[in-house]
Design an enzyme around this catalytic site. Sequence first.
Site, mmCIF file in Angstrom:
data_model
loop_
_atom_site.group_PDB
_atom_site.id
_atom_site.type_symbol
_atom_site.label_atom_id
_atom_site.label_comp_id
_atom_site.label_asym_id
_atom_site.label_seq_id
_atom_site.Cartn_x
_atom_site.Cartn_y
_atom_site.Cartn_z
ATOM 1 N N HIS A 125 -6.593 4.035 -13.098
ATOM 2 C CA HIS A 125 -4.809 4.769 -11.514
ATOM 3 C C HIS A 125 -4.375 4.406 -12.960
ATOM 4 C CE1 HIS A 125 -2.601 4.833 -9.017
ATOM 5 N NE2 HIS A 125 -2.059 3.593 -8.375
ATOM 6 N N ALA A 182 -0.994 -8.808 3.707
ATOM 7 C CA ALA A 182 0.101 -8.423 4.862
ATOM 8 C C ALA A 182 1.441 -8.028 4.740
ATOM 9 C CB ALA A 182 -0.273 -9.146 6.359
#
Length: 336
Positions: free
Chosen positions: A198, A33
Amino acid sequence: MWRSLRKDGSADKMSALPEAAEEWHMRATVVGAGHVGATTAEYLLREGLADVYLVDVAEGLAEGKALDMAQAAPVLGHSCRVSGGTDYGPAEGSDLVVITAGIARKPGMSRDDLLKVNGGIMAQVARDIWRACPEAVVIVVSNPLDVTTHIFHETSGFPTQRVLGMAGVLDTARFRTFIAWEVGCSPEDVSAMVLGGHGDSMVPLPSQASISGVPLTQFLDDDAIARLVQRTRDGGAEIVGLLKTASAFYAPAAATCQMASAILRDEKRILPVCAYVNGQYDLHNLFLGVPAKLGRRGVEEVVVIDLSADDLEALHKSAEHVRSSIEAWNAMKGAS
Ligand code: APR
């Protein structure tokens, strides 16, 4: 308690809803979060894509942010529920899982420097998610992306089709933005593709880029294109250098949300994502950035496009870099 919002802004009472109301929305769990996770949750809610459960090891963080987001719903005008906590119980039955748990890059750190910490976190999260919602489609976001996607797959029991990583949409969005700024046009009109891992070995494909269907080479010369390619490769580091104590999160969350939409709404979008390749592009048994069709079943097809010999070679070099990071991870695992 959930209230569904009518178009006129009034709220239905829970009791007025049919029993199946619980099933009206798709369900997404976002693990982590922090910056990326919370922003992704917010975008999912704003788009009305799914009810969201946020989970984080930090006591109170996911619950507090979820409460805050829930209280924004009446103003933003969506009826998706959001909750948060530290345990995986409420993740049960999720249609989609987004994993952003881990530490973010600090200035001077490469994504690979993150491997030891985030690899361990990913292995733990993989076990928890496998227990809680084995039917979900899983988007891995934590870096180093291609290796964490591999770790998630090898540690959980998910089939390769339902495991993918978010990177290509973000790298492509950066490339599109830089092209639009250089040309002086809307980024929406720029179409482009970035494949490969990436990281520094990513493979932006100027030969596939166009503006409203017109090849990029008709707008920019080779030097300008090379500059934009390099800025795309450095796009994440540029932001880390400015933020100093955090890495990018708005564009990563937006890219994740676009992938989530393609999956939850079964849009069959063809997007560059970190997907399992086995034979395509002559690459075998590896998660790597390739174009893929996304739908309700996850990666429904790895799309093979014609690449020049140079681009194919660059993709293979990138794959080698990912393989060496996986070997580094295997050595770390063996040593611990
Ligand atoms: N389970 C759940 N949450 C965890 C765990 C775990 N095992 N370990 C760490 N976290 C949480 C942290 O408590 C923190 O709240 O992950 C969150 C990460 O948030 P940030 O530090 O803000 O990092 P963020 O910018 O969101 O980046 C997360 O995404 O883009 C990548 O490179 C980035 O790997 C990084 C990840």
